[in-house]
Design a protein around this motif. Sequence first.
Motif, PDB file in Angstrom:
ATOM      1  N   HIS A   1      -8.136 -20.872 -14.357  1.00 15.97           N
ATOM      2  CA  HIS A   1      -8.634 -20.042 -15.447  1.00 15.97           C
ATOM      3  C   HIS A   1      -8.075 -20.495 -16.775  1.00 15.97           C
ATOM      4  CE1 HIS A   1     -10.993 -17.378 -13.282  1.00 15.97           C
ATOM      5  NE2 HIS A   1     -10.025 -16.808 -12.602  1.00 15.97           N
TER       6      HIS A   1
ATOM      7  N   LYS B   1     -19.377 -15.749 -19.766  1.00 15.56           N
ATOM      8  CA  LYS B   1     -18.915 -14.377 -19.640  1.00 15.56           C
ATOM      9  C   LYS B   1     -19.938 -13.407 -20.225  1.00 15.56           C
ATOM     10  CE  LYS B   1     -15.944 -11.162 -18.860  1.00 15.56           C
ATOM     11  NZ  LYS B   1     -15.286 -10.421 -19.909  1.00 15.56           N
TER      12      LYS B   1
ATOM     13  N   TYR C   1      -1.694  -7.600  -6.163  1.00  7.53           N
ATOM     14  CA  TYR C   1      -2.799  -6.679  -6.438  1.00  7.53           C
ATOM     15  C   TYR C   1      -3.703  -6.492  -5.233  1.00  7.53           C
ATOM     16  CZ  TYR C   1      -4.989 -11.218  -7.176  1.00  7.53           C
ATOM     17  OH  TYR C   1      -5.421 -12.499  -7.005  1.00  7.53           O
TER      18      TYR C   1
ATOM     19  N   ALA D   1      -3.108 -12.338 -14.004  1.00  2.19           N
ATOM     20  CA  ALA D   1      -2.890 -13.686 -13.496  1.00  2.19           C
ATOM     21  C   ALA D   1      -4.161 -14.300 -12.935  1.00  2.19           C
ATOM     22  CB  ALA D   1      -1.805 -13.667 -12.428  1.00  2.19           C
ATOM     23  N   ALA D   2      -5.056 -13.474 -12.407  1.00  2.00           N
ATOM     24  CA  ALA D   2      -6.175 -14.044 -11.662  1.00  2.00           C
ATOM     25  C   ALA D   2      -7.502 -13.979 -12.414  1.00  2.00           C
ATOM     26  CB  ALA D   2      -6.302 -13.338 -10.315  1.00  2.00           C
ATOM     27  N   VAL D   3      -7.467 -13.683 -13.700  1.00  2.00           N
ATOM     28  CA  VAL D   3      -8.759 -13.581 -14.402  1.00  2.00           C
ATOM     29  C   VAL D   3      -8.909 -14.715 -15.419  1.00  2.00           C
ATOM     30  CG1 VAL D   3      -8.889 -11.101 -14.081  1.00  2.00           C
ATOM     31  CG2 VAL D   3      -7.841 -12.006 -16.142  1.00  2.00           C
TER      32      VAL D   3
ATOM     33  N   ALA E   1      -1.278 -19.670 -10.713  1.00  2.00           N
ATOM     34  CA  ALA E   1      -1.497 -18.392 -11.385  1.00  2.00           C
ATOM     35  C   ALA E   1      -0.225 -17.565 -11.471  1.00  2.00           C
ATOM     36  CB  ALA E   1      -2.582 -17.607 -10.664  1.00  2.00           C
TER      37      ALA E   1
ATOM     38  N   THR F   1     -11.823 -12.930 -20.066  1.00  2.00           N
ATOM     39  CA  THR F   1     -11.542 -11.608 -19.522  1.00  2.00           C
ATOM     40  C   THR F   1     -10.122 -11.198 -19.847  1.00  2.00           C
ATOM     41  OG1 THR F   1     -13.009 -12.196 -17.716  1.00  2.00           O
ATOM     42  CG2 THR F   1     -11.668 -10.241 -17.418  1.00  2.00           C
TER      43      THR F   1
ATOM     44  N   LEU G   1      -4.696  -2.521  -2.971  1.00  2.00           N
ATOM     45  CA  LEU G   1      -5.953  -1.770  -2.886  1.00  2.00           C
ATOM     46  C   LEU G   1      -6.163  -1.324  -1.450  1.00  2.00           C
ATOM     47  CD1 LEU G   1      -8.181  -4.107  -5.074  1.00  2.00           C
ATOM     48  CD2 LEU G   1      -7.015  -2.015  -5.769  1.00  2.00           C
TER      49      LEU G   1
ATOM     50  N   ALA H   1      -7.351  -2.959  -9.644  1.00  2.00           N
ATOM     51  CA  ALA H   1      -6.002  -2.397  -9.726  1.00  2.00           C
ATOM     52  C   ALA H   1      -5.695  -1.960 -11.153  1.00  2.00           C
ATOM     53  CB  ALA H   1      -4.979  -3.424  -9.243  1.00  2.00           C
TER      54      ALA H   1
ATOM     55  N   ARG I   1      -7.577   1.205 -11.969  1.00  2.00           N
ATOM     56  CA  ARG I   1      -6.944   2.369 -11.359  1.00  2.00           C
ATOM     57  C   ARG I   1      -5.792   2.880 -12.222  1.00  2.00           C
ATOM     58  NH1 ARG I   1      -5.019   1.652  -5.339  1.00  2.00           N
ATOM     59  NH2 ARG I   1      -3.669   0.118  -6.315  1.00  2.00           N
ATOM     60  N   ALA I   2      -5.000   1.938 -12.721  1.00  2.00           N
ATOM     61  CA  ALA I   2      -3.875   2.343 -13.560  1.00  2.00           C
ATOM     62  C   ALA I   2      -4.365   2.935 -14.876  1.00  2.00           C
ATOM     63  CB  ALA I   2      -2.973   1.138 -13.818  1.00  2.00           C
TER      64      ALA I   2
ATOM     65  N   ARG J   1      -8.711  -6.630 -11.289  1.00  2.00           N
ATOM     66  CA  ARG J   1      -9.220  -5.719 -12.301  1.00  2.00           C
ATOM     67  C   ARG J   1      -9.396  -4.309 -11.742  1.00  2.00           C
ATOM     68  NH1 ARG J   1     -14.317  -8.467 -14.398  1.00  2.00           N
ATOM     69  NH2 ARG J   1     -14.018 -10.029 -12.787  1.00  2.00           N
TER      70      ARG J   1
ATOM     71  N   TYR K   1       1.606   6.461  -7.131  1.00  2.00           N
ATOM     72  CA  TYR K   1       0.617   7.412  -7.614  1.00  2.00           C
ATOM     73  C   TYR K   1       0.872   8.803  -7.049  1.00  2.00           C
ATOM     74  CZ  TYR K   1      -1.815   3.592  -9.832  1.00  2.00           C
ATOM     75  OH  TYR K   1      -2.116   2.536 -10.642  1.00  2.00           O
TER      76      TYR K   1
ATOM     77  N   SER L   1     -14.035 -10.913  -5.616  1.00  2.00           N
ATOM     78  CA  SER L   1     -13.223 -12.100  -5.864  1.00  2.00           C
ATOM     79  C   SER L   1     -11.818 -11.661  -6.282  1.00  2.00           C
ATOM     80  CB  SER L   1     -13.859 -12.934  -6.963  1.00  2.00           C
ATOM     81  OG  SER L   1     -13.586 -12.351  -8.223  1.00  2.00           O
ATOM     82  N   GLY L   2     -10.904 -12.629  -6.271  1.00  2.00           N
ATOM     83  CA  GLY L   2      -9.517 -12.309  -6.603  1.00  2.00           C
ATOM     84  C   GLY L   2      -9.378 -11.620  -7.951  1.00  2.00           C
ATOM     85  N   GLY L   3     -10.022 -12.183  -8.933  1.00  2.00           N
ATOM     86  CA  GLY L   3      -9.921 -11.612 -10.265  1.00  2.00           C
ATOM     87  C   GLY L   3     -10.503 -10.216 -10.330  1.00  2.00           C
ATOM     88  N   MET L   4     -11.572 -10.007  -9.597  1.00  2.00           N
ATOM     89  CA  MET L   4     -12.184  -8.679  -9.601  1.00  2.00           C
ATOM     90  C   MET L   4     -11.247  -7.668  -8.944  1.00  2.00           C
ATOM     91  SD  MET L   4     -15.924 -10.066  -8.549  1.00  2.00           S
ATOM     92  CE  MET L   4     -17.042  -8.697  -8.708  1.00  2.00           C
TER      93      MET L   4
ATOM     94  N   GLU M   1      -6.801 -21.805  -8.181  1.00  2.88           N
ATOM     95  CA  GLU M   1      -5.858 -21.165  -9.097  1.00  2.88           C
ATOM     96  C   GLU M   1      -4.425 -21.240  -8.563  1.00  2.88           C
ATOM     97  OE1 GLU M   1      -7.152 -17.328 -10.464  1.00  2.88           O
ATOM     98  OE2 GLU M   1      -9.231 -17.848 -10.099  1.00  2.88           O
TER      99      GLU M   1
ATOM    100  N   SER N   1     -14.419 -14.871 -14.047  1.00  4.30           N
ATOM    101  CA  SER N   1     -13.933 -14.233 -12.827  1.00  4.30           C
ATOM    102  C   SER N   1     -15.120 -13.683 -12.027  1.00  4.30           C
ATOM    103  CB  SER N   1     -12.995 -13.100 -13.220  1.00  4.30           C
ATOM    104  OG  SER N   1     -12.676 -12.333 -12.102  1.00  4.30           O
ATOM    105  N   GLY N   2     -15.125 -13.952 -10.749  1.00  2.00           N
ATOM    106  CA  GLY N   2     -16.228 -13.482  -9.908  1.00  2.00           C
ATOM    107  C   GLY N   2     -17.429 -14.384  -9.948  1.00  2.00           C
TER     108      GLY N   2
ATOM    109  N   LEU O   1       0.835  -1.204   0.000  1.00  2.00           N
ATOM    110  CA  LEU O   1       0.000   0.000   0.000  1.00  2.00           C
ATOM    111  C   LEU O   1       0.868   1.251   0.000  1.00  2.00           C
ATOM    112  CD1 LEU O   1      -3.045  -0.468   2.339  1.00  2.00           C
ATOM    113  CD2 LEU O   1      -2.964  -0.197  -0.122  1.00  2.00           C
TER     114      LEU O   1
ATOM    115  N   GLN P   1      -6.404 -19.086  -3.047  1.00  2.00           N
ATOM    116  CA  GLN P   1      -6.093 -18.150  -4.122  1.00  2.00           C
ATOM    117  C   GLN P   1      -5.183 -17.040  -3.593  1.00  2.00           C
ATOM    118  OE1 GLN P   1      -9.612 -16.378  -5.838  1.00  2.00           O
ATOM    119  NE2 GLN P   1      -8.559 -15.726  -7.668  1.00  2.00           N
TER     120      GLN P   1
END
Lengths: 280, 286, 286, 306, 279
Positions: free
Chosen positions: C193, C253, B83, B163-165, C163, B169, B87, B144, B147-148, B142, A177, B136-139, C160, C40-41, A170, C81
Amino acid sequence: MTATPATTTAPAATTAPRRRRGGSLLRRFLMAVGLPIILLAIWWVASAGSESFFFPPLQEILATFPTTWFEGRITAEVLPSLYRLVIGYLIALVLGVGVGTAIGLSPRLRAFAEPALEFFRAIPPPVMIPIIMLFLGIFTTMKVFVIATGAVWPILLNTVEGVRGVDDVLRDTSSVYRLRPATKLRTLVLRGASPQIVTGARQALSIAIILMVISEMFAASNGLGFTIVQFQRSFAIPEMWTGIILLGLVGVILSLIFRAIERPVLAWYTGLRQSQRGGN
Amino acid sequence: MLDVAGLKKVYESATGSTEAIRDLTFQVRAGEMVCIVGPSGAGKTTLLRCISGLLPPTSGTVSLEGQKVSGPPKGMAVVFQEYARSLFPWLTVEQNVELPLKEKGIGKAERRRLVDNALEAVGLADVPRSYPWQLSGGMQQRVAIARAVAYEPHILLMDEPFAAVDAQTRADLEDLVRALWHRLGVTVLFVTHDIDESIYLGQRVLVLSGRPTVILEDVAVNLPDTRDQLTTRNDPEFARLRAHVYDLVQKAKRGYRPEDAVAPAVTGGRDLPPTAGDGPWVNAGL
Amino acid sequence: MLDVAGLKKVYESATGSTEAIRDLTFQVRAGEMVCIVGPSGAGKTTLLRCISGLLPPTSGTVSLEGQKVSGPPKGMAVVFQEYARSLFPWLTVEQNVELPLKEKGIGKAERRRLVDNALEAVGLADVPRSYPWQLSGGMQQRVAIARAVAYEPHILLMDEPFAAVDAQTRADLEDLVRALWHRLGVTVLFVTHDIDESIYLGQRVLVLSGRPTVILEDVAVNLPDTRDQLTTRNDPEFARLRAHVYDLVQKAKRGYRPEDAVAPAVTGGRDLPPTAGDGPWVNAGL
Amino acid sequence: GGSGDGASPSAGASGSSAAGEMTPVKVGVLPIVDTAAIWLGKDKGIFEQHGLDVTLEVAQGGAAVVPAVVSGDYQFGFSNVTSLIVAASQGLPLEIVAPGNFSTGDTKADIGAVVSKDASITSPADLAGKTVAVNTLNNIGTVTVSEVVEKAGGDPSTIKFVEMGFPDMPAAISSGQVDAAWVLEPFLTIAKNQGAHVVTSNFAEVDPNMQIAAYFTTKQYAQKEPETTKAFSDAMKESLDYAEAHPDEARAILSSYTEIDPEVQKAMTMPKFSSENNTDSLQQMADLALKYKVIDKKVDTSELLP
Amino acid sequence: MSAVTAAGPATRAAAPARRRPRRRAGKALLGLAGIVTVVVLIELLPRLGVVDPRFLPPFSEMFSALVERVQTPEFWTAFRQTLTTWAIGLAIAMVAGVVVGIVIGSVPFLREATASTIEFLRPIPSVALIPLAVLLYGTGMQATLLLVVYASFWQVLVQVLYGVQDVDPVARDTARSYRFRTLTQARTVTWPTALPYVVTGFRLAATVALILTITGELIIGTPGLGKLLAVAQQSGAVASMYALVIVTGLLGVAVNLFARLVERRILRWHPSVRRETAS
Ligand SMILES: Nc1ncnc2c1ncn2[C@@H]1O[C@H](COP(=O)(O)OP(=O)(O)OP(=O)(O)O)[C@@H](O)[C@H]1O
Ligand SMILES: Nc1ncnc2c1ncn2[C@@H]1O[C@H](COP(=O)(O)OP(=O)(O)OP(=O)(O)O)[C@@H](O)[C@H]1O
Ligand SMILES: [Mg+2]
Ligand SMILES: [Mg+2]
């Protein structure tokens, strides 16, 4: 293959927990009063025929309670105490979090200040009070100061540790950023350390109450602690016990207020910790 | 644009020191998309962290636009391999994406738009008010990425961001990154374990050796600029590159190092052909 | 062996409730290797957590060997995960792997052997005394795998698990899991995945729909029992299955759900052919 | 009486026990000038002669002494008379076994006095409306100061008493935090050295022969152990007489249990010691306590006496 | 061009190993500088007349009083007595606080059921318990011990309670899925997580215990430094009193040094320590 009409949130699912939540309020209440009632009952029975001068029967103590406190002492003694307590506590909070954050963020500052702070921390307040009186007089300022300087330590220490323990990733995210220092402080450092800051604040609350009493043992002319000490000195033992009970009650009430404030501040944290424990 | 020269990183700890990166030298032009592959534990994350200015190198330098990097430079976004931990658990999904934009001084309405678009693009338009730990992990991953993406950086560092999706996706996100790259002309460094992905995305693929890391080869990807999941992946050149990179990674995994190639007594040396990828921008192991 | 009946899971939170799993019913025989794929999710992690007894279902039951699961059953190992957070940062790699064995009451010498073997198998024989946070992401994940492998469970749940590792290591670990499965006859539930991986590993592949989750299809993998990375992946049946599963995941999906197939007014219904996979063990969407 | 200079411990034991079987007793005392007699008595072996093996337990305040005596942890304790009167009014069965110390009766140089730096405060009447520090509220200090002020024509109810330890008082007067303070030796001398002047010697003004403190035990103990009680009472009285007769020795013994600066020690006033309780003074103190609402019912001090 | 010639064995770099002790020495120096600042302040304040030197003597006077003190055997006896009371009280409070905290904290039912009682008991000041302590145990060490344990127990307990709550859910699930026994779970998961909180609890409790040891000795009259302090206070021996105050302050510093040392060893894995010891 029966097809259920698809809605994202099952309507049945929303009512049930609300009922459960309502039930849990009663449950929470019972939980809160359960043990105290049991303990009081034990005390009541154990002290019933007590001959001991210093351990009067609980019955007698409770009987003394209303006349002791509800005939003017609440406003004359308890309120001034609470006033000093709250002010002192707030000062401790601001000071503890402020200084704690600074020290937690800078290992150099920590190295510099820590031994000196530890030195003062270890000095018993009864010994410090005369010195403090030299600077601050003997009235409210002095007592507020005593409360603040005593209660600041748990907050300070916990803040330092909380700030030091903020997650590395973090931290990195925030620098990448390029969060401004103020934002970083607000959204990263303070929030990240908040669970531990709250721990310290909780600790400090009871310490503040204790110091309220201690400060009133020196150069006082009113206050809850002062009154208890007076009762104790004048061998009004049942009255003294009511004072101790009242102190405990003050502690409980303040901690309830504290919890009400803590809950929204730490909602994310409790949610996070519980999210996987049962999902509901 | 980005110039990594003689980079070396040794981790010190009470129990001993670990040489993660031995010696890396390479350049990346502005607006280039470079993928980095290498065995697990090679030092890819370490490399990205050095480039982003989060980790001081033991020796060597990283320069960005002529400036030596000593802290995170402006206009950079990083998607961390961890990731989930990147967050802010106390902010909602939306707030997590919005925070850097606020810091950038972007107005409220514009911020709204960017956040919504980014969340939409990664398929999370329906959970803006959830907290990361409710996903979830994949979410989370996403978020992260969103945000980028919303940050519209000049330089984008991504560490195994998909890696997690799931496969579908992943394909969508690959196209998202390429679209973003096209639209903004952003320089991208992309670490991945998926060799197909590295070729599909990159203009160049840097293949790293095992630890302590040096560059095994800098593979140029000579595929047309407009790529799509079906035709590109069926291109014979794609197959050739994939086989080549796969071969390299396998070698790296087996402990092959470029210096083995010149060392006379090593068996298995010499089986790495010099590749066409050594463009003017590469100076591995100077 | 494992019997999931009418499983439903709704997450409650202050902001509202999320129906993660709508209705899942399926069985897994002892010693079977079942892969689970889905967008995912979708609720894969949630499903595994319910099966492992870590999360109480909202309704429905999970039974293992005839016993209703209410807490983690005996002889189970889980690779989470969030592999990084499942390692104890205060223990070294070695200690992390050894701890469950200690709990199992295995003697010291035997423990040593198991730990060493497991670490060797995942390619981490050289870092037993490092702490998890001194390792790269992929290495951490391999520690979690080593811990599960060393435990020699009856039932192994993996979420996973590969991953974060490179292609080559991934292939090695796939073979490791299959070898373990052969050797110990362990029942494996494997979330991934990577569609290729699911087919390469599994005897069956459960394809889940998007949230709220039901089973889209239970695909039987009719590939020979001895598989290897080269020949199996080149098998035409492999290609067929891969295409089929890919198609399913893509549909999922896009929001396709089995009930759409019977609902008359839905466009795109009916385009899911009934598959050979609906064996006696599947009762999707009862 | 007593055995003169007490040089020979084995000499004619007036106590009941032989030297071989001493009765151990613990006495709770305060490390103040007022207890010089018992320290001196112990030093001179007077208690041994009465068959008592005395241990002096130092506490900082009466708060710890009375409970310790009541619980039987100490057999005897030292306390000022007002505290004893208050305890009696609450029904605590205490009994005075020997007097403690007395006012010197010297209204110019008693052991306790109200001092002030404020030049405008010259008579006790001037204290009305002022802030006055005492070591304990609602105790011997407030009672006697109030009485003195009233005698001088001031209104004692307007005095703002604040509580403060004796050691802190000189500083508080110096810095003007309080207008006046009621102090005992050695702080009286210290305060005077710092430029404070004596407004009134409140003890001596109330009663020139005022009894300030006493040694006490519980009634139960006195009944159960009459011999030990008697032995202690006798030894104590003997010590008191000895201290009164040898003021220099009493002054010198201070350095064994206090850290009073030698200069101060030389300059300060010593209290009067006497082996006779002043029953009139005791009753007067009880009446004053009632008058100034320290207690809420009349106490007959004869009940405190054996 | 891609060939790398720079080989060189993996450097078991010697330089940082040399750097580390120096850094620690630097830290100690900084801490010393902090103390010196305070000392200088105490020396100057009375000398410049900001405070009356009769009530707050300059540091040098306190120090010479301390030097005198230290040469008397009674000081060392008292010192030992204080340390004994303090150590025993602290040990009891730590053990009780940690055990009770982990038990209560791990069982949600207990946690809920005891919350109100704990909040009730915590703010009751030990000093209000002095008569009780004396009544129960007289004026010996036990009475002071009661106060010490009572006051510092809550410090530890609350820290542990919050620490137990801090266990990472994934780590907890891992432990559960491998069916760790309750005791193992407490030992290997709960305890390490709570450890940083416990260390803070220890630091808080250690000083609270010290404060109450001294206060107890001061007021009850249990033998020890506090009793010496009481005598000095009652006699108006200001410099001598502050000399004793310095001793308690130094004890506090020593406790903290000890806590930091322990922390560096047992919390090596914790992000805070990790970051500060990393290069
Ligand atoms: N904090 C640290 N302390 C000590 N060694 C470290 C630390 N971080 C990383 N390492 C070591 O450095 C090497 C490279 O790590 P890095 O994380 O860069 O690998 P990676 O290429 O990102 O691997 P992966 O693909 O598995 O994520 C590894 O061998 C690792 O053990
Ligand atoms: N603690 C929680 N509180 C609320 N909602 C949650 C929680 N955990 C998961 N969810 C929701 O449940 C759904 C399923 O989550 P789950 O983690 O099972 O997905 P998954 O199939 O494992 O996805 P992925 O492949 O991305 O890991 C998601 O929509 C998620 O938002
Ligand atoms: Mg990495
Ligand atoms: Mg998942």
